[in-house]
Design a protein around this motif. Structure first.
Motif, PDB file in Angstrom:
ATOM      1  N   THR A 176       0.796  -1.206   0.074  1.00 55.62           N
ATOM      2  CA  THR A 176       0.205   0.093  -0.033  1.00 55.62           C
ATOM      3  C   THR A 176       0.784   1.379   0.126  1.00 55.62           C
ATOM      4  OG1 THR A 176      -0.043  -0.063   2.346  1.00 55.62           O
ATOM      5  CG2 THR A 176      -1.893  -1.160   1.227  1.00 55.62           C
ATOM      6  N   TYR A 177       2.310   1.034   0.135  1.00 55.82           N
ATOM      7  CA  TYR A 177       3.006   2.476   0.066  1.00 55.82           C
ATOM      8  C   TYR A 177       3.311   2.467  -1.262  1.00 55.82           C
ATOM      9  CZ  TYR A 177       4.725   1.742   5.075  1.00 55.82           C
ATOM     10  OH  TYR A 177       4.888   1.540   6.318  1.00 55.82           O
ATOM     11  N   ALA A 178       2.179   2.777  -2.200  1.00 51.62           N
ATOM     12  CA  ALA A 178       2.122   2.904  -3.496  1.00 51.62           C
ATOM     13  C   ALA A 178       1.164   3.914  -4.015  1.00 51.62           C
ATOM     14  CB  ALA A 178       2.159   1.565  -4.195  1.00 51.62           C
ATOM     15  N   GLU A 179       1.328   4.241  -5.381  1.00 49.03           N
ATOM     16  CA  GLU A 179       0.229   5.122  -5.977  1.00 49.03           C
ATOM     17  C   GLU A 179      -0.994   4.641  -6.271  1.00 49.03           C
ATOM     18  OE1 GLU A 179       2.724   8.732  -8.044  1.00 49.03           O
ATOM     19  OE2 GLU A 179       2.851   6.890  -9.083  1.00 49.03           O
ATOM     20  N   PHE A 180      -0.887   3.274  -6.532  1.00 47.09           N
ATOM     21  CA  PHE A 180      -2.003   2.287  -6.713  1.00 47.09           C
ATOM     22  C   PHE A 180      -2.022   1.067  -5.936  1.00 47.09           C
ATOM     23  CE2 PHE A 180      -1.812   4.874 -10.601  1.00 47.09           C
ATOM     24  CZ  PHE A 180      -3.231   5.266 -10.537  1.00 47.09           C
ATOM     25  N   THR A 181      -2.935   0.842  -5.352  1.00 47.59           N
ATOM     26  CA  THR A 181      -3.025  -0.699  -4.566  1.00 47.59           C
ATOM     27  C   THR A 181      -4.170  -1.483  -4.867  1.00 47.59           C
ATOM     28  OG1 THR A 181      -2.286  -1.854  -2.739  1.00 47.59           O
ATOM     29  CG2 THR A 181      -3.866   0.007  -2.125  1.00 47.59           C
ATOM     30  N   VAL A 182      -4.481  -2.771  -4.407  1.00 43.70           N
ATOM     31  CA  VAL A 182      -5.439  -3.422  -4.441  1.00 43.70           C
ATOM     32  C   VAL A 182      -6.025  -3.855  -3.292  1.00 43.70           C
ATOM     33  CG1 VAL A 182      -6.383  -5.703  -5.275  1.00 43.70           C
ATOM     34  CG2 VAL A 182      -4.854  -4.532  -6.959  1.00 43.70           C
ATOM     35  N   LEU A 183      -7.320  -3.599  -2.827  1.00 43.61           N
ATOM     36  CA  LEU A 183      -7.654  -3.924  -1.558  1.00 43.61           C
ATOM     37  C   LEU A 183      -8.608  -5.304  -1.939  1.00 43.61           C
ATOM     38  CD1 LEU A 183      -8.815  -0.529  -0.196  1.00 43.61           C
ATOM     39  CD2 LEU A 183      -6.671  -1.632   0.190  1.00 43.61           C
ATOM     40  N   GLY A 184      -8.377  -6.255  -0.827  1.00 42.95           N
ATOM     41  CA  GLY A 184      -9.253  -7.476  -0.511  1.00 42.95           C
ATOM     42  C   GLY A 184     -10.077  -7.316   0.444  1.00 42.95           C
ATOM     43  N   ALA A 185     -10.272  -6.087   1.534  1.00 47.46           N
ATOM     44  CA  ALA A 185     -11.281  -5.842   2.254  1.00 47.46           C
ATOM     45  C   ALA A 185     -11.348  -4.518   2.388  1.00 47.46           C
ATOM     46  CB  ALA A 185     -10.924  -6.546   3.662  1.00 47.46           C
ATOM     47  N   TRP A 186     -12.727  -3.830   2.250  1.00 42.99           N
ATOM     48  CA  TRP A 186     -12.846  -2.375   2.485  1.00 42.99           C
ATOM     49  C   TRP A 186     -14.096  -1.857   2.799  1.00 42.99           C
ATOM     50  CZ3 TRP A 186     -12.889  -5.631  -1.935  1.00 42.99           C
ATOM     51  CH2 TRP A 186     -14.098  -5.449  -2.448  1.00 42.99           C
TER      52      TRP A 186
END
Length: 297
Positions: free
Chosen positions: A94-104
């Motif tokens: 998640t230390y990035a400009e885009f990330t994928v979440l599995g829970a939100w």
């Protein structure tokens, strides 16, 4: 996109900001344009190569579990969220400009991205350790390391459940701990006796890993009434190390409910840029925090 990675285990200096390929949302996932990422102790424990069974690592590796941002891809089978929604949750790298979440979950009204990024892992952890330690309404819970992110959540959740909390923290954080509804005392020499003078302890949590396990067992009278998230040697004393997450979606749902009722607020102590990821982790590792540290993207 820009992303923080490490190619070897070690200190904060092994973290590097690089150009990387953008991730994409798979089935049951969403991708977000990250606005802020939470900085958690587990992040630097993983970076150091500590043997955390719940987080196996292959190098090179990205960094970070928590983030808040704007949905820009919705994976197959995902319902109830659309491109453009503001969400916070848990994923990887998640230390990035885009990330994928599995829970939100959708961000509650009035919550900033910086604030939201500080909630996912600490709320799940707080709910989990309160459940695992078995403390009940009307009992007293001792929290060692009460002023950090998980401690801040534990104190407020426990108070909402009718549990009395004694929290240890540094001298500068005594008023902060009291403000979250706990009985505060300082750690350091003589701390166990100070706790003993405050009353009987039914259960205890070690959130800081500062060599207190033996005292916590003595104060509670039973190693099964103590849980740690920070001391990997605690099982040698019969104390459970809690490192495997429960249901993150359920934790996020409960966090949103607590926030909506005004029962949970975790302040952001300091924000950092992506280029300052090493400093953010070094500060987290030094302890003495109050609330959360986040990286702003």
């Amino acid at each position: 996109m820009r992303k923080v990675i490490f190619t070897e285990f070690g200190g904060p200096d092994v973290l590097h900001l690089v150009d990387a390929e953008e991730p994409h949302a798979g089935p049951g996932q969403v991708r977000i344009a990250v606005r802020a990422a939470g900085v958690n102790p587990v992040d630097w424990r993983i970076r150091e190569g500590q043997k955390l069974g719940a987080h196996p690592i292959e190098l090179p590796s990205g960094v970070g579990l928590d983030a808040a941002g704007v949905v820009d891809e919705v994976g197959e089978g995902v319902e109830g969220v659309e491109v453009g929604d503001h969400v916070f949750g848990e994923g990887s790298c998640t230390y990035a400009e885009f990330t994928v979440l599995g829970a939100w979950a959708r961000m509650p009204e009035g919550l900033t991205f910086e604030e939201a990024a500080g909630y996912p892992s600490v709320t799940e952890t707080a709910l989990r350790v309160i459940r695992e330690v078995g403390v009940r309404p009307g009992q007293t819970l001792l929290v060692s390391g009460a002023a950090g992110g998980v401690g801040s959540a534990v104190l407020q959740i426990a108070r909402d459940r009718g549990i009395t909390v004694i929290g240890t923290a540094g001298a500068a954080n005594q008023d902060y701990v009291r403000g979250l509804g706990a009985i505060a005392t300082t750690y350091g020499e003589g701390w166990a006796e100070r706790v003993r003078q405050l009353g009987h302890v039914d259960a205890a949590l070690d959130l800081s890993g500062s060599g207190v396990i033996a005292d916590l067992v003595e104060l509670t009278g039973d190693p099964e009434k103590v849980i740690t998230i920070a001391d990997l040697d605690a099982p040698k004393r019969g104390v459970r190390f809690s490192g495997v997450a429960g249901s993150v979606p359920d934790a996020l749902t409960e966090a949103v409910d607590l926030m909506a009722r005004g029962k949970l607020h975790i302040p952001v102590e300091k924000s950092y840029a992506l280029t300052e990821a090493a400093a953010a982790q070094a500060d987290s590792q030094s302890g003495h925090s109050r609330g959360r540290r986040v990286i702003v993207v």
